[in-house]
Scaffold this motif. Structure first.
Motif, PDB file in Angstrom:
ATOM      1  N   LEU A 195     -59.603 -68.146  91.671  1.00 46.93           N
ATOM      2  CA  LEU A 195     -59.185 -68.877  92.877  1.00 46.93           C
ATOM      3  C   LEU A 195     -57.744 -69.363  92.786  1.00 46.93           C
ATOM      4  N   ILE A 211     -58.185 -77.675  93.671  1.00 48.16           N
ATOM      5  CA  ILE A 211     -59.487 -77.088  93.362  1.00 48.16           C
ATOM      6  C   ILE A 211     -60.280 -78.142  92.600  1.00 48.16           C
ATOM      7  N   VAL A 222     -62.436 -75.750  97.298  1.00 52.52           N
ATOM      8  CA  VAL A 222     -61.054 -75.292  97.363  1.00 52.52           C
ATOM      9  C   VAL A 222     -60.414 -75.867  98.611  1.00 52.52           C
TER      10      VAL A 222
END
Length: 112
Positions: A75, A84, A98
């Motif tokens: 990510l 995050i 996120v």
């Protein structure tokens, strides 16, 4: 006498000019305020999404090392991510949230 003293002396001697400038500034501010667009409750969209992964009967350390950490690494490569947040739970669950910067296109970022 420095420059500020000279300016002050000029306006003290010309009181009508001082009053005229003061009235002009106040009118300018009132006109600017009335023409300015206002929105009392602006719609600010902070795009975010949540990912939950189940890894049944795993310990917290296993979930963190085998699921959460690799997921965070993948990510982090997506452009436009602000934060995050992740949490690994006993019993085999990983939860990752996120958050993107305000104004980012959520659909575009999720596809990337």
């Amino acid at each position: 006498m420095n420059i500020f003293g000279k300016i002050t002396a000029y306006f003290v001697q010309n009181k009508r000019l001082s009053l005229l400038i003061l009235i002009g500034i106040i009118l300018w501010g009132l006109i600017s305020f009335s023409l300015m667009t206002k929105q009392y409750n602006p719609d600010i969209v902070a795009p975010a999404f949540a990912i939950q992964v189940d890894f049944p009967n795993a310990t917290v350390d296993e979930v963190y090392h085998l699921v959460t950490q690799p997921l965070e690494d993948v990510l982090n490569e997506i452009p436009g991510i602000e934060n995050i947040y992740s949490k690994s739970y006993q019993g085999g669950r990983s939860s990752v949230i996120v958050e993107f910067y305000v104004g980012e296109d959520l659909e575009e970022s999720m596809i990337t």
